[in-house]
Design an enzyme around this catalytic site. Sequence first.
Site, PDB file in Angstrom:
ATOM      1  N   TRP A 101      30.928  28.929 -20.954  1.00 12.02           N
ATOM      2  CA  TRP A 101      29.728  30.137 -21.285  1.00 12.02           C
ATOM      3  C   TRP A 101      29.781  30.787 -22.332  1.00 12.02           C
ATOM      4  O   TRP A 101      28.980  31.093 -22.980  1.00 12.02           O
ATOM      5  CB  TRP A 101      29.483  30.958 -19.745  1.00 12.02           C
ATOM      6  CG  TRP A 101      29.064  30.143 -18.601  1.00 12.02           C
ATOM      7  CD1 TRP A 101      29.883  29.912 -17.457  1.00 12.02           C
ATOM      8  CD2 TRP A 101      27.888  29.214 -18.618  1.00 12.02           C
ATOM      9  NE1 TRP A 101      29.175  28.832 -16.618  1.00 12.02           N
ATOM     10  CE2 TRP A 101      27.919  28.455 -17.288  1.00 12.02           C
ATOM     11  CE3 TRP A 101      26.716  29.037 -19.439  1.00 12.02           C
ATOM     12  CZ2 TRP A 101      27.111  27.847 -16.767  1.00 12.02           C
ATOM     13  CZ3 TRP A 101      25.723  28.174 -18.888  1.00 12.02           C
ATOM     14  CH2 TRP A 101      25.873  27.539 -17.557  1.00 12.02           C
ATOM     15  N   ASP A 170      28.886  39.037 -20.460  1.00 12.87           N
ATOM     16  CA  ASP A 170      27.828  38.207 -19.676  1.00 12.87           C
ATOM     17  C   ASP A 170      28.675  38.062 -18.103  1.00 12.87           C
ATOM     18  O   ASP A 170      29.763  37.423 -17.990  1.00 12.87           O
ATOM     19  CB  ASP A 170      28.119  36.671 -20.202  1.00 12.87           C
ATOM     20  CG  ASP A 170      27.426  35.756 -19.088  1.00 12.87           C
ATOM     21  OD1 ASP A 170      27.054  36.312 -18.082  1.00 12.87           O
ATOM     22  OD2 ASP A 170      27.326  34.549 -19.563  1.00 12.87           O
ATOM     23  N   LYS A 194      24.546  34.049  -8.763  1.00 11.32           N
ATOM     24  CA  LYS A 194      26.043  34.004  -8.357  1.00 11.32           C
ATOM     25  C   LYS A 194      26.275  34.915  -7.289  1.00 11.32           C
ATOM     26  O   LYS A 194      26.611  34.668  -6.200  1.00 11.32           O
ATOM     27  CB  LYS A 194      27.033  33.920  -9.615  1.00 11.32           C
ATOM     28  CG  LYS A 194      26.464  33.143 -10.654  1.00 11.32           C
ATOM     29  CD  LYS A 194      26.776  31.805 -10.627  1.00 11.32           C
ATOM     30  CE  LYS A 194      26.190  31.034 -11.872  1.00 11.32           C
ATOM     31  NZ  LYS A 194      26.376  31.022 -13.206  1.00 11.32           N
TER      32      LYS A 194
HETATM   33  C1  LIG Z   1      25.836  30.490 -14.306  1.00 16.24           C
HETATM   34  C2  LIG Z   1      26.257  31.194 -15.528  1.00 16.24           C
HETATM   35  C3  LIG Z   1      25.474  31.354 -16.803  1.00 16.24           C
HETATM   36  C4  LIG Z   1      24.184  30.545 -16.859  1.00 16.24           C
HETATM   37  O1  LIG Z   1      23.126  31.186 -16.235  1.00 16.24           O
HETATM   38  P1  LIG Z   1      21.693  30.820 -16.154  1.00 16.24           P
HETATM   39  O2  LIG Z   1      20.989  31.723 -15.205  1.00 16.24           O
HETATM   40  O3  LIG Z   1      21.470  29.398 -15.317  1.00 16.24           O
HETATM   41  O4  LIG Z   1      21.061  30.556 -17.592  1.00 16.24           O
HETATM   42  C5  LIG Z   1      25.791  32.173 -18.021  1.00 16.24           C
HETATM   43  N1  LIG Z   1      26.947  32.719 -17.872  1.00 16.24           N
HETATM   44  C6  LIG Z   1      27.849  32.759 -16.828  1.00 16.24           C
HETATM   45  C7  LIG Z   1      29.212  33.248 -16.829  1.00 16.24           C
HETATM   46  C8  LIG Z   1      27.532  31.802 -15.663  1.00 16.24           C
HETATM   47  O5  LIG Z   1      28.340  31.894 -14.604  1.00 16.24           O
END
Ligand SMILES: *Cc1c(COP(=O)(O)O)cnc(C)c1O
Length: 358
Positions: A101, A170, A194
């Site tokens: 990511w 993030d 998540k």
């Molecule tokens: C799942 C995830 C993403 C992507 O998320 P989307 O909402 O599908 O764009 C980005 N960063 C991390 C750390 C993730 O776990």
Amino acid sequence: MRVFNFSPGPAALPKEVLEQARDEMLDWNGGGMSVMEVSHRGKAFVRVAEEAEADLRELMAVPSNYRVLFQQGGASAQFALVPMNLAAADSTTDYVNTGHWSHKAILEARNYTTVHVAADAGAPYLRVPPQSELNLSGRATYFHYTPNETISGVEFGYVPQTGGVPLVADMSSSILSRPLDVSRFGLIYAGAQKNIGPSGLVIVIVREDLIGHARAGTPLVFNYKAVADDHSMLNTPPTFAWYMSGLVFKWLKRQGGVAAMGGRNRVKAARLYGAIDESAFYANPVAKDSRSWMNVTFTLANPALDSLFLDQAADAGLKNLKGHRVLGGMRASLYNAMPLAGVDALVAFMREFERRHG
Ligand SMILES: *Cc1c(COP(=O)(O)O)cnc(C)c1O
């Protein structure tokens, strides 16, 4: 029958929250309609929206000089929206690469800013760099990192020191999983699917002084200042995801808040890593100080048994344990909604599987 769902995302939601949503599905708030069928500008929904923000602020102790935005486009959209909103075209920004990511965030940011990679853990990403290995450019507009890498299961055990450069994180797979000092961050973003609620919503927590400098050409609906000024109601927000997230925030408060969740998450992770470490049949390759509390990866000594393991686990009500396709093996995601009983059931299953096949 409800199962223990170890999905990395969209992930398990608390049963009580799903039950409440079910009970309110046809007649929400006494109006004879679903929450999905009412105006986002109506009094009843605005109250839902405001309460969700207030509860999140309380849970994370968000200081008053931060704005909370409820946006669309997922965390991936933020990979571009962060530089578009915070960084000028001639800027330099620092990024740490610790996996899938953060790498994606770097690739996207390169369209908008000069990215200086302050540290690169290198594939297959089995540790996070310690503070001493962070090589700051000294001229960055912000410093971006991914506190928890969902795929390889590595997590920072510390918050980087950046000497006053705003920290951007993030937190898609780690928000609300343990206590956090929000005032150390310039901006936090997290896709909801998540550890918060349904997909379709991404939450941005941003220090007020960092917004209002979006570059020309930033779409209005993605301009943090415009979104903040309109309380994330510039256009129709994902109302159902917002409502569900609000129910999850209330559930978290009833559980004792983030401190209580952090204590539970520590125990859950320790129990599963402990079972892996004491066995010669299972292994986790991540450096001990970098192991994720949220996403626990493990391999079987004999990969030929992987599909049997997954089939039998599913039969035992332990679902979505398959590791990411790039890594193989297994991954158990232990977000807030996964009870300790789910981890105990997994550990018991693993011991029995080893006894029969080890
Ligand atoms: C799942 C995830 C993403 C992507 O998320 P989307 O909402 O599908 O764009 C980005 N960063 C991390 C750390 C993730 O776990």
